[in-house]
Design a protein around this motif. Sequence first.
Motif, PDB file in Angstrom:
ATOM      1  N   MET A   1       0.989  -1.121   0.086  1.00 19.32           N
ATOM      2  CA  MET A   1      -0.186   0.188   0.028  1.00 19.32           C
ATOM      3  C   MET A   1       0.839   1.154  -0.148  1.00 19.32           C
ATOM      4  SD  MET A   1      -2.893   1.204   2.888  1.00 19.32           S
ATOM      5  CE  MET A   1      -4.134   1.274   2.186  1.00 19.32           C
ATOM      6  N   ALA A   2       0.590   1.991  -0.882  1.00 22.55           N
ATOM      7  CA  ALA A   2       1.398   3.190  -0.944  1.00 22.55           C
ATOM      8  C   ALA A   2       1.049   4.384   0.141  1.00 22.55           C
ATOM      9  CB  ALA A   2       1.077   4.207  -2.343  1.00 22.55           C
ATOM     10  N   LYS A   3       1.968   4.943   0.683  1.00 22.23           N
ATOM     11  CA  LYS A   3       1.826   5.799   1.817  1.00 22.23           C
ATOM     12  C   LYS A   3       1.334   7.082   1.304  1.00 22.23           C
ATOM     13  CE  LYS A   3       4.313   8.273   5.549  1.00 22.23           C
ATOM     14  NZ  LYS A   3       5.499   8.078   6.257  1.00 22.23           N
ATOM     15  N   LYS A   4       0.151   7.609   2.065  1.00 20.78           N
ATOM     16  CA  LYS A   4      -0.526   8.764   1.875  1.00 20.78           C
ATOM     17  C   LYS A   4       0.279  10.007   1.777  1.00 20.78           C
ATOM     18  CE  LYS A   4      -5.003   6.915   3.161  1.00 20.78           C
ATOM     19  NZ  LYS A   4      -6.323   6.855   3.762  1.00 20.78           N
ATOM     20  N   SER A   5      -0.109  10.892   1.106  1.00 18.12           N
ATOM     21  CA  SER A   5       0.683  12.373   1.096  1.00 18.12           C
ATOM     22  C   SER A   5      -0.141  13.436   0.659  1.00 18.12           C
ATOM     23  CB  SER A   5       1.758  12.128   0.071  1.00 18.12           C
ATOM     24  OG  SER A   5       1.396  11.859  -1.043  1.00 18.12           O
ATOM     25  N   ASN A   6       0.383  14.547   1.105  1.00 20.69           N
ATOM     26  CA  ASN A   6      -0.486  15.899   0.683  1.00 20.69           C
ATOM     27  C   ASN A   6       0.634  16.626  -0.194  1.00 20.69           C
ATOM     28  OD1 ASN A   6      -2.802  15.548   2.171  1.00 20.69           O
ATOM     29  ND2 ASN A   6      -1.636  15.842   3.885  1.00 20.69           N
ATOM     30  N   HIS A   7       0.168  17.249  -1.114  1.00 22.77           N
ATOM     31  CA  HIS A   7       1.086  18.255  -2.190  1.00 22.77           C
ATOM     32  C   HIS A   7       0.587  19.725  -2.190  1.00 22.77           C
ATOM     33  CE1 HIS A   7       2.591  14.492  -4.126  1.00 22.77           C
ATOM     34  NE2 HIS A   7       1.545  14.044  -3.400  1.00 22.77           N
ATOM     35  N   VAL A   8       1.607  20.562  -2.111  1.00 22.43           N
ATOM     36  CA  VAL A   8       1.351  22.100  -2.315  1.00 22.43           C
ATOM     37  C   VAL A   8       1.798  22.266  -3.551  1.00 22.43           C
ATOM     38  CG1 VAL A   8       2.079  24.280  -1.755  1.00 22.43           C
ATOM     39  CG2 VAL A   8       1.990  22.727   0.106  1.00 22.43           C
ATOM     40  N   VAL A   9       0.762  22.494  -4.548  1.00 20.46           N
ATOM     41  CA  VAL A   9       0.909  22.547  -6.045  1.00 20.46           C
ATOM     42  C   VAL A   9       0.672  23.922  -6.656  1.00 20.46           C
ATOM     43  CG1 VAL A   9       0.872  19.993  -6.375  1.00 20.46           C
ATOM     44  CG2 VAL A   9      -1.250  21.418  -6.415  1.00 20.46           C
ATOM     45  N   PRO A  10       1.099  24.500  -7.764  1.00 19.79           N
ATOM     46  CA  PRO A  10       0.625  25.697  -8.525  1.00 19.79           C
ATOM     47  C   PRO A  10      -0.747  25.412  -8.978  1.00 19.79           C
ATOM     48  CG  PRO A  10       2.392  24.567  -9.838  1.00 19.79           C
ATOM     49  CD  PRO A  10       2.543  23.851  -8.613  1.00 19.79           C
ATOM     50  N   SER A  11      -1.633  26.476  -9.043  1.00 21.12           N
ATOM     51  CA  SER A  11      -2.686  26.470  -9.661  1.00 21.12           C
ATOM     52  C   SER A  11      -3.314  27.630 -10.432  1.00 21.12           C
ATOM     53  CB  SER A  11      -4.073  26.064  -8.624  1.00 21.12           C
ATOM     54  OG  SER A  11      -4.010  27.145  -7.525  1.00 21.12           O
ATOM     55  N   SER A  12      -4.318  27.717 -11.013  1.00 20.84           N
ATOM     56  CA  SER A  12      -4.717  28.759 -11.851  1.00 20.84           C
ATOM     57  C   SER A  12      -5.089  30.195 -10.820  1.00 20.84           C
ATOM     58  CB  SER A  12      -6.065  28.663 -12.515  1.00 20.84           C
ATOM     59  OG  SER A  12      -6.812  28.340 -11.855  1.00 20.84           O
ATOM     60  N   SER A  13      -5.345  29.749  -9.508  1.00 19.58           N
ATOM     61  CA  SER A  13      -5.623  30.855  -8.688  1.00 19.58           C
ATOM     62  C   SER A  13      -4.419  31.100  -7.632  1.00 19.58           C
ATOM     63  CB  SER A  13      -6.874  30.534  -7.989  1.00 19.58           C
ATOM     64  OG  SER A  13      -6.648  29.085  -7.192  1.00 19.58           O
ATOM     65  N   GLY A  14      -3.308  30.462  -7.855  1.00 19.66           N
ATOM     66  CA  GLY A  14      -2.153  30.709  -7.100  1.00 19.66           C
ATOM     67  C   GLY A  14      -1.787  29.301  -6.613  1.00 19.66           C
ATOM     68  N   TRP A  15      -1.957  28.694  -5.263  1.00 13.85           N
ATOM     69  CA  TRP A  15      -1.440  27.605  -4.939  1.00 13.85           C
ATOM     70  C   TRP A  15      -2.487  26.546  -4.107  1.00 13.85           C
ATOM     71  CZ3 TRP A  15       3.356  26.080  -5.830  1.00 13.85           C
ATOM     72  CH2 TRP A  15       4.452  26.984  -6.430  1.00 13.85           C
ATOM     73  N   SER A  16      -2.456  25.402  -4.284  1.00 18.00           N
ATOM     74  CA  SER A  16      -3.270  24.586  -4.061  1.00 18.00           C
ATOM     75  C   SER A  16      -2.879  23.321  -2.925  1.00 18.00           C
ATOM     76  CB  SER A  16      -4.145  23.857  -4.964  1.00 18.00           C
ATOM     77  OG  SER A  16      -4.931  24.909  -5.703  1.00 18.00           O
ATOM     78  N   VAL A  17      -3.328  22.945  -2.083  1.00 13.69           N
ATOM     79  CA  VAL A  17      -2.868  21.608  -1.196  1.00 13.69           C
ATOM     80  C   VAL A  17      -4.087  20.633  -1.822  1.00 13.69           C
ATOM     81  CG1 VAL A  17      -2.512  20.857   1.124  1.00 13.69           C
ATOM     82  CG2 VAL A  17      -2.225  23.251   0.665  1.00 13.69           C
ATOM     83  N   LYS A  18      -3.217  19.635  -2.243  1.00 11.19           N
ATOM     84  CA  LYS A  18      -4.153  18.521  -2.632  1.00 11.19           C
ATOM     85  C   LYS A  18      -3.659  17.254  -2.050  1.00 11.19           C
ATOM     86  CE  LYS A  18      -5.293  18.547  -7.193  1.00 11.19           C
ATOM     87  NZ  LYS A  18      -5.082  18.458  -8.588  1.00 11.19           N
ATOM     88  N   LYS A  19      -4.699  16.121  -1.695  1.00  7.63           N
ATOM     89  CA  LYS A  19      -4.150  14.933  -1.285  1.00  7.63           C
ATOM     90  C   LYS A  19      -3.717  14.159  -2.536  1.00  7.63           C
ATOM     91  CE  LYS A  19      -7.397  14.860   2.742  1.00  7.63           C
ATOM     92  NZ  LYS A  19      -6.185  15.006   3.658  1.00  7.63           N
ATOM     93  N   SER A  20      -2.862  13.103  -2.276  1.00  5.00           N
ATOM     94  CA  SER A  20      -2.270  12.471  -3.481  1.00  5.00           C
ATOM     95  C   SER A  20      -3.481  11.627  -4.112  1.00  5.00           C
ATOM     96  CB  SER A  20      -1.311  11.422  -2.946  1.00  5.00           C
ATOM     97  OG  SER A  20      -1.675  10.479  -2.138  1.00  5.00           O
ATOM     98  N   GLY A  21      -3.570  11.568  -5.344  1.00 10.25           N
ATOM     99  CA  GLY A  21      -4.704  10.964  -6.164  1.00 10.25           C
ATOM    100  C   GLY A  21      -5.962  11.656  -5.979  1.00 10.25           C
ATOM    101  N   ALA A  22      -6.027  12.951  -5.531  1.00 10.47           N
ATOM    102  CA  ALA A  22      -7.469  13.623  -5.518  1.00 10.47           C
ATOM    103  C   ALA A  22      -7.327  14.531  -6.928  1.00 10.47           C
ATOM    104  CB  ALA A  22      -7.393  14.486  -4.305  1.00 10.47           C
ATOM    105  N   SER A  23      -8.579  14.800  -7.288  1.00 10.64           N
ATOM    106  CA  SER A  23      -8.503  15.645  -8.591  1.00 10.64           C
ATOM    107  C   SER A  23      -9.027  16.687  -8.102  1.00 10.64           C
ATOM    108  CB  SER A  23      -9.732  14.987  -9.546  1.00 10.64           C
ATOM    109  OG  SER A  23     -10.894  14.978  -8.898  1.00 10.64           O
ATOM    110  N   ARG A  24      -9.456  17.314  -6.994  1.00  9.50           N
ATOM    111  CA  ARG A  24      -9.846  18.623  -6.413  1.00  9.50           C
ATOM    112  C   ARG A  24      -8.951  18.719  -5.207  1.00  9.50           C
ATOM    113  NH1 ARG A  24     -16.067  18.234  -4.938  1.00  9.50           N
ATOM    114  NH2 ARG A  24     -15.158  20.209  -3.756  1.00  9.50           N
ATOM    115  N   ALA A  25      -8.611  20.063  -5.098  1.00 12.45           N
ATOM    116  CA  ALA A  25      -7.973  20.783  -4.052  1.00 12.45           C
ATOM    117  C   ALA A  25      -8.392  20.437  -2.728  1.00 12.45           C
ATOM    118  CB  ALA A  25      -7.344  21.975  -4.298  1.00 12.45           C
ATOM    119  N   SER A  26      -7.881  20.193  -1.643  1.00  9.37           N
ATOM    120  CA  SER A  26      -8.378  20.282  -0.266  1.00  9.37           C
ATOM    121  C   SER A  26      -8.780  21.951  -0.246  1.00  9.37           C
ATOM    122  CB  SER A  26      -7.338  19.960   0.831  1.00  9.37           C
ATOM    123  OG  SER A  26      -7.126  18.310   0.453  1.00  9.37           O
TER     124      SER A  26
END
Length: 65
Positions: free
Chosen positions: A1-26
């Motif tokens: 099982m892969a370890k879960k993670s969160n990602h700070v990623v660039p987005s059209s509105s600035g920056w987003s925090v997303k969970k790994s595998g999620a299509s929508r930002a937290s």
Amino acid sequence: MAKKSNHVVPSSSGWSVKKSGASRASKNFEVKGRAINYGIELSKREKTELYIHKKNGLIQNKCSY
């Protein structure tokens, strides 16, 4: 099982925090620093890894909590 993670990623509105595998930002932020702070809090609470990405999408830093 892969370890879960969160990602700070660039987005059209600035920056987003997303969970790994999620299509929508937290949560979305205008400033990268605020997104990182939220990502740290979230990752500590969930005991997951946090990946901080650069504006070009490459990984800048990785932290484990």
